[in-house]
Design a protein around this motif. Structure first.
Motif, PDB file in Angstrom:
ATOM      1  N   UNK A 167      -2.937   1.396  -1.005  1.00 35.20           N
ATOM      2  CA  UNK A 167      -4.317   0.670  -1.725  1.00 35.20           C
ATOM      3  C   UNK A 167      -4.400   2.010  -2.742  1.00 35.20           C
ATOM      4  N   UNK A 168      -4.077   2.976  -3.028  1.00 36.08           N
ATOM      5  CA  UNK A 168      -3.689   3.592  -4.264  1.00 36.08           C
ATOM      6  C   UNK A 168      -3.707   2.936  -5.591  1.00 36.08           C
ATOM      7  N   UNK A 169      -1.507   1.610  -5.259  1.00 37.77           N
ATOM      8  CA  UNK A 169      -1.270   0.983  -6.693  1.00 37.77           C
ATOM      9  C   UNK A 169      -2.457   0.135  -6.233  1.00 37.77           C
ATOM     10  N   UNK A 170      -2.974  -1.002  -5.756  1.00 35.68           N
ATOM     11  CA  UNK A 170      -3.638  -1.985  -5.664  1.00 35.68           C
ATOM     12  C   UNK A 170      -4.753  -1.745  -6.493  1.00 35.68           C
ATOM     13  N   UNK A 171      -5.821  -0.341  -5.925  1.00 38.33           N
ATOM     14  CA  UNK A 171      -6.822   0.231  -7.314  1.00 38.33           C
ATOM     15  C   UNK A 171      -6.491   0.457  -8.742  1.00 38.33           C
ATOM     16  N   UNK A 172      -5.329   1.045  -8.507  1.00 39.26           N
ATOM     17  CA  UNK A 172      -4.952   1.309 -10.019  1.00 39.26           C
ATOM     18  C   UNK A 172      -4.581  -0.200 -10.854  1.00 39.26           C
ATOM     19  N   UNK A 173      -4.098  -0.811 -10.615  1.00 41.18           N
ATOM     20  CA  UNK A 173      -3.914  -2.699 -10.462  1.00 41.18           C
ATOM     21  C   UNK A 173      -5.069  -3.100 -11.315  1.00 41.18           C
ATOM     22  N   UNK A 174      -6.143  -3.051 -10.471  1.00 36.67           N
ATOM     23  CA  UNK A 174      -7.797  -3.469 -10.001  1.00 36.67           C
ATOM     24  C   UNK A 174      -8.135  -3.284 -11.143  1.00 36.67           C
ATOM     25  N   UNK A 175      -8.006  -1.695 -11.894  1.00 37.14           N
ATOM     26  CA  UNK A 175      -9.008  -0.956 -13.248  1.00 37.14           C
ATOM     27  C   UNK A 175      -8.398  -1.482 -14.205  1.00 37.14           C
ATOM     28  N   UNK A 176      -6.955  -1.746 -13.649  1.00 35.30           N
ATOM     29  CA  UNK A 176      -6.394  -2.002 -15.091  1.00 35.30           C
ATOM     30  C   UNK A 176      -5.926  -3.180 -15.385  1.00 35.30           C
TER      31      UNK A 176
ATOM     32  N   UNK B 134      -0.947  -5.240 -13.283  1.00 33.66           N
ATOM     33  CA  UNK B 134      -0.080  -4.327 -12.127  1.00 33.66           C
ATOM     34  C   UNK B 134       1.474  -3.581 -12.351  1.00 33.66           C
ATOM     35  N   UNK B 135       1.385  -4.018 -13.585  1.00 34.72           N
ATOM     36  CA  UNK B 135       2.202  -2.783 -14.319  1.00 34.72           C
ATOM     37  C   UNK B 135       1.918  -1.619 -14.745  1.00 34.72           C
ATOM     38  N   UNK B 136       1.069  -1.300 -14.337  1.00 31.87           N
ATOM     39  CA  UNK B 136       0.237   0.021 -14.683  1.00 31.87           C
ATOM     40  C   UNK B 136       0.822   0.928 -13.138  1.00 31.87           C
ATOM     41  N   UNK B 137       1.089   0.218 -12.830  1.00 35.47           N
ATOM     42  CA  UNK B 137       1.787   1.259 -11.446  1.00 35.47           C
ATOM     43  C   UNK B 137       3.094   1.186 -11.298  1.00 35.47           C
ATOM     44  N   UNK B 138       3.992   1.192 -11.642  1.00 32.27           N
ATOM     45  CA  UNK B 138       5.525   0.942 -11.960  1.00 32.27           C
ATOM     46  C   UNK B 138       5.366   2.192 -13.359  1.00 32.27           C
ATOM     47  N   UNK B 139       4.741   1.618 -14.181  1.00 26.05           N
ATOM     48  CA  UNK B 139       4.950   2.814 -15.406  1.00 26.05           C
ATOM     49  C   UNK B 139       4.281   3.986 -15.009  1.00 26.05           C
ATOM     50  N   UNK B 140       2.855   4.237 -14.033  1.00 18.66           N
ATOM     51  CA  UNK B 140       3.210   5.510 -14.350  1.00 18.66           C
ATOM     52  C   UNK B 140       4.272   6.079 -13.001  1.00 18.66           C
ATOM     53  N   UNK B 141       4.439   5.372 -12.402  1.00 14.46           N
ATOM     54  CA  UNK B 141       5.779   5.839 -11.132  1.00 14.46           C
ATOM     55  C   UNK B 141       7.008   5.968 -12.131  1.00 14.46           C
ATOM     56  N   UNK B 142       7.524   5.689 -12.688  1.00 13.84           N
ATOM     57  CA  UNK B 142       8.092   6.195 -14.194  1.00 13.84           C
ATOM     58  C   UNK B 142       8.057   7.559 -14.767  1.00 13.84           C
ATOM     59  N   UNK B 143       6.499   7.520 -15.265  1.00 15.38           N
ATOM     60  CA  UNK B 143       6.504   8.508 -16.033  1.00 15.38           C
ATOM     61  C   UNK B 143       7.096   9.815 -14.906  1.00 15.38           C
ATOM     62  N   UNK B 144       6.795   9.925 -13.758  1.00 14.40           N
ATOM     63  CA  UNK B 144       6.416  11.096 -12.349  1.00 14.40           C
ATOM     64  C   UNK B 144       8.113  11.487 -11.960  1.00 14.40           C
ATOM     65  N   UNK B 145       8.948  10.319 -11.981  1.00 15.18           N
ATOM     66  CA  UNK B 145      10.163  10.515 -11.526  1.00 15.18           C
ATOM     67  C   UNK B 145      11.734   9.905 -12.594  1.00 15.18           C
ATOM     68  N   UNK B 146      11.369   9.147 -13.313  1.00 13.75           N
ATOM     69  CA  UNK B 146      12.952   9.043 -14.165  1.00 13.75           C
ATOM     70  C   UNK B 146      13.393  10.522 -14.590  1.00 13.75           C
TER      71      UNK B 146
END
Ligand SMILES: [Zn+2]
Length: 313
Positions: free
Chosen positions: A250-259, A262-274
């Motif tokens: 749900x959060x991912x869908x909201x992030x994508x809708x705001x921006x 959809x690629x903002x989701x992977x970018x955000x995740x990358x930041x945190x776990x890479x």
């Protein structure tokens, strides 16, 4: 020769190949009709000839028709490494899943000492019900492959015999540790094909099988773990991705809708776990490990290195 006789014969031939070939009863009938009515070939001979044509097309031997099998190699689950092999197996039914298509009578997991493998039993195969936890000798099953993962299909030529003994099922889970050094494309918020039994990831709104479809959102991460010696590709499904990143679908869908992207989701995740270290356990799927369980590690996985550091403090 009446038309209805030919039709019956055509239907019988067609029935023998429904699991192996996508053929039309009309096509079978037409072939029979040509031989019988144009070339005046006796019906039995015409039938044998047409059957042979389809055997060739399916890459099958005559003794694979009509059950019984025989002559197949008896294989273990871990031996299955190519599609379209006809094999015999001795296995335990580990799990039964809900079939998602009418064409499928039963679907689930079979296992032996060497691991587990998916099976599909076609409705048309008219075979007895397999029960969870029971062991069976299966003859004349055919192997299949989808995206690097193998399965077996039970068809109308398969024979099933319940065993008195219990076939032990081994655990094919593996454990990998390492730094998450890459997050591959097709990660983050993705869309999957909604067609029955198709979960392919859409590329630009298109399924490679079904064309343009209204996709369903899903979360996934395809990552690469590096332990300093080997790299392992790991797939995190929605649940595992949520656990890994703390971001829900749900959060991912909201992030994508705001921006509006959809690629903002992977970018955000990358930041945190890479670059972080993880221990991942799960079954293998072709060259991938499917993350069933995961744990974030404090630092480098090399125990010696950690010990040396610990001593130097
Ligand atoms: Zn599809």
């Amino acid at each position: 020769m009446t038309e209805s006789d030919l039709r019956t014969q055509a239907e019988e031939i067609h029935e023998q190949f429904t699991d192996q070939l996508d053929i039309d009863v009309d096509d079978v009938e037409e072939r029979l009709d040509t031989l019988v009515n144009e070339y005046k070939v006796p019906l039995n001979e015409a039938r044998r000839s047409v059957t042979n044509t389809y055997l060739d097309e399916a890459g099958m031997d005559r003794d694979q028709l009509g059950g019984g099998g025989g002559g197949n190699e008896q294989v273990e689950v871990a031996d299955v490494d190519s599609p379209e092999e006809w094999v015999d197996m001795r296995v335990t039914v580990v799990e039964l899943w809900d079939p998602r298509a009418d064409a499928v009578a039963q679907v689930g997991l079979l296992g032996d000492e060497t691991g587990t493998i998916k099976f599909t039993k076609w409705s048309k195969s008219d075979l007895p019900e397999l029960e969870e936890g029971k062991s069976y000798s299966l003859r004349n099953v055919v192997t299949d492959e989808y995206q690097g993962r193998f399965s077996v299909k039970l068809n109308r030529t398969t024979t099933i015999e319940e065993l008195d003994e219990t076939i032990e099922v081994g655990d094919d889970s593996v454990e990998v540790e390492g730094a998450l050094v890459d997050i591959q494309s097709g990660s983050g918020l993705i869309k999957r094909c909604p067609e029955e039994d198709c979960t392919r990831v859409l590329q630009n709104g298109r399924c490679s099988e079904h064309g343009e479809v209204e996709g369903e959102f899903d979360l996934r991460i395809k990552g690469v773990l590096d332990d300093g010696e080997d790299v392992t590709e790991v797939i995190f499904d929605e649940e595992a991705t949520e656990k890994l990143t703390g971001i829900t679908l749900e959060e991912a869908k909201e992030m994508a809708m705001d921006a509006l992207d959809t690629t903002v989701v992977a970018d955000e995740m990358r930041e945190d776990i890479l670059g972080r270290y993880y221990r991942v356990t799960g079954p293998t799927f072709g060259r991938y490990v499917l993350a069933d369980d995961q744990e974030r590690l404090a630092g480098p996985v090399d125990a010696d290195e950690v010990l040396i550091k610990a001593r130097s403090i």
